[in-house]
Write a protein that holds these residues in place. Structure first.
Motif, mmCIF file in Angstrom:
data_model
loop_
_atom_site.group_PDB
_atom_site.id
_atom_site.type_symbol
_atom_site.label_atom_id
_atom_site.label_comp_id
_atom_site.label_asym_id
_atom_site.label_seq_id
_atom_site.Cartn_x
_atom_site.Cartn_y
_atom_site.Cartn_z
ATOM 1 N N GLN A 458 36.247 56.946 -82.054
ATOM 2 C CA GLN A 458 37.640 57.242 -81.731
ATOM 3 C C GLN A 458 37.721 58.205 -80.550
ATOM 4 O O GLN A 458 37.112 59.276 -80.565
ATOM 5 N N GLY A 459 38.436 57.801 -79.514
ATOM 6 C CA GLY A 459 38.601 58.641 -78.327
ATOM 7 C C GLY A 459 37.539 58.456 -77.276
ATOM 8 O O GLY A 459 37.671 58.963 -76.159
ATOM 9 N N GLY A 460 36.453 57.731 -77.587
ATOM 10 C CA GLY A 460 35.406 57.480 -76.604
ATOM 11 C C GLY A 460 35.850 56.483 -75.552
ATOM 12 O O GLY A 460 36.837 55.764 -75.722
ATOM 13 N N ARG A 461 35.101 56.416 -74.446
ATOM 14 C CA ARG A 461 35.501 55.566 -73.320
ATOM 15 C C ARG A 461 35.578 54.089 -73.721
ATOM 16 O O ARG A 461 36.559 53.396 -73.393
ATOM 17 N N HIS A 463 36.001 52.868 -76.692
ATOM 18 C CA HIS A 463 37.097 52.730 -77.647
ATOM 19 C C HIS A 463 38.434 52.709 -76.918
ATOM 20 O O HIS A 463 39.318 51.899 -77.239
ATOM 21 N N ARG A 464 38.607 53.556 -75.906
ATOM 22 C CA ARG A 464 39.850 53.571 -75.130
ATOM 23 C C ARG A 464 40.026 52.258 -74.360
ATOM 24 O O ARG A 464 41.136 51.723 -74.267
ATOM 25 N N GLU A 467 41.270 49.659 -76.786
ATOM 26 C CA GLU A 467 42.692 49.820 -77.079
ATOM 27 C C GLU A 467 43.547 49.321 -75.920
ATOM 28 O O GLU A 467 44.599 48.700 -76.128
ATOM 29 N N GLU A 468 43.103 49.562 -74.694
ATOM 30 C CA GLU A 468 43.857 49.105 -73.529
ATOM 31 C C GLU A 468 43.838 47.576 -73.435
ATOM 32 O O GLU A 468 44.855 46.946 -73.116
#
Length: 479
Positions: A458-461, A463-464, A467-468
């Motif tokens: 969660q919050g890692g590159r 993972h981001r 989400e995008e």
């Protein structure tokens, strides 16, 4: 194409049921490393609530078992394999079953799936396909998305660097000035760092291209279609490839590259990814428990390359001389020298067939991986914090070996599909690797493993980026 059997659909298991939810069609390329990673991506998308359907041919359908078991909402459209003037009848539906000379015609023949797949898509009136995610090698899906009016996303099971270099090659089509010089340098001035490599290290698909040849022209067109996608997804992470993920890449038309890897770390699927293991993972783990941390070498050269008798003898001799503990996954067609297993039984395990590779690499006793440097293997080792003994043999493997050497987590022991390394030298490198001299590389590999875990957390590159990507696919107009 033979259409005696219409496409079969698992519509009842598809999560897009007419309520306007996005519905993503995933089109894999039928090769083990390609399929495993794109099916991992399918699991991530399904886990985020998107409707997902995977297009598959009949003989490859069992490979969906672990995905469907983990994500029951995933649907499948099962197509009969196309008849083709380029292939002998009954040659197989996955590259693991093919001799090397059929790989190119196999790739070209798959384009015949486009028409029945388009027919299937048009028939989905209550759960319309809203985006297509397809393998880099299945660019023939791009015109399909144009006709459907939906976005096309290219997934690359290779590195971002290799994707950028492939884009440059297939757009520019550089030619050799010295046809007899396999070491002639090919420059990539548009790629960050302006890398170069010898001609013999280029993709064999590119090196075998022949102008005005039907198969060659089809393959180039597939790549050009893939390179014209709305965006790209790679199984990689920023700590390993920051230079190629932090800036626009010209031959990818400066389009967005989402790095979601390591996918083996991001998903929780069964140990049967890619096939049922020849030995239960628990049995291998119990055997490995007897060895010290980082002291065992795992050996595997992937599903595509069978070692020649001389190469297998070299590996066996090197392992015997090194005195290192090892697990050697041997694919069909590779002959282990007679007497080797009995002579090394106290410290060696030979697995014939599909091995539970991720579980093996994650065991605390495994510190090194003697590998061909296929990208899936590289990423699985990186995620497990395991250093590499590199023997790249073809395709993207030379680029991959360079990347991990630059990261300080690899030592090269060989190069080339036909090379037979010196067994004594290889044994010396293996012995040093598992000893005190290999400690620095093992520590760097462990740190890279921690960065891989952080990337997908969660919050890692990574993972981001996921989400995008999900946001982009979710906001597609489905009216």
């Amino acid at each position: 194409m033979s259409m005696a059997t219409p496409p079969q659909s698992r519509a009842d298991n598809c999560s897009c049921d007419g309520d306007g939810k996005p519905h993503v069609l995933v089109v894999p390329y039928p090769a083990q490393s390609h399929m495993i990673s794109i099916l991992d991506l399918a699991a991530l998308l399904a886990g985020r609530g998107l409707g997902v359907t995977v297009a598959i041919t009949v003989d490859n359908a069992p490979l969906l078992g672990p995905l469907v078991a983990a994500c029951p909402s995933v649907g499948a459209v099962t197509l009969p394999f196309p008849s083709s003037p380029f292939l002998p009848a009954g040659c197989g539906e996955n590259t693991k079953d093919l001799p090397g000379h059929l790989f190119r015609p196999f790739m070209a023949s798959l384009a015949a799936l486009r028409a029945p797949l388009l027919d299937w898509c048009k028939a989905q009136s209550s759960r319309r396909v809203t985006a297509v995610v397809s393998d880099l090698f299945t660019g023939w899906t791009q015109p399909l998305t144009t006709e459907l009016g939906v976005p096309h996303v290219t997934f690359s099971s290779a590195s971002a660097l290799y994707l950028a270099m492939s884009g440059s090659l297939w757009r520019r089509m550089p030619r050799r000035r010295r046809p007899d010089d396999a070491d002639e340098a090919v420059m990539f001035p548009e790629v960050p760092g302006s890398p170069s490599c010898p001609w013999r290290h280029l993709s064999w698909l590119f090196r075998q291209h022949v102008a005005v040849d039907e198969v060659s022209d089809a393959i180039r067109q597939f790549f050009l279609w893939s390179l014209d996608s709305a965006c790209f997804v790679v199984n990689s992470f920023a700590a390993l490839e920051a230079d190629y993920l932090e800036r626009p890449l010209p031959h990818l038309m400066a389009r967005r590259v989402f790095a979601l890897g390591p996918l083996s770390e991001a998903v929780s699927t069964s140990g049967d990814r890619g096939g049922k293991p020849a030995v239960p993972p628990a049995n291998v783990a119990a055997w490995l428990d007897a060895f010290a941390d980082g002291s065992v070498v795992y050996v595997s050269f992937g599903t595509q390359h069978a070692l020649s008798p001389a190469q297998a003898a070299c590996v066996a001799d090197a392992l015997a001389r090194s005195s290192a503990a090892f697990v050697w996954a041997v694919r069909s067609g590779t002959a282990v020298p007679e007497g080797f297993e009995a002579a090394t039984a106290s410290r060696g395990m030979v697995i014939r067939g599909w091995a539970p590779q991720v579980a093996i690499l994650r065991h605390r006793a495994v510190g090194w991986f003697l590998t061909h440097c296929g990208w899936s293997s590289v990423l699985e080792a990186a995620a497990a914090g395991v250093a590499l003994l590199a023997w790249p043999m073809g395709a993207d493997q030379f680029t991959n070996a360079w990347l991990v050497a630059e990261a300080g987590v690899a030592v090269q022991v060989g190069e080339g599909a036909d090379t037979v390394p010196d067994a004594e030298q290889m044994a010396s490198v293996i012995a040093m690797a598992v000893g005190e001299e290999g400690k620095t590389a093992r520590e760097r590999a462990a740190e890279l493993g921690r960065m891989a875990a952080a990337a997908v957390a969660q919050g890692g590159r990574s993972h981001r980026d996921l989400e995008e990507l999900v946001h982009m696919l979710t906001t597609v107009d489905v009216d």
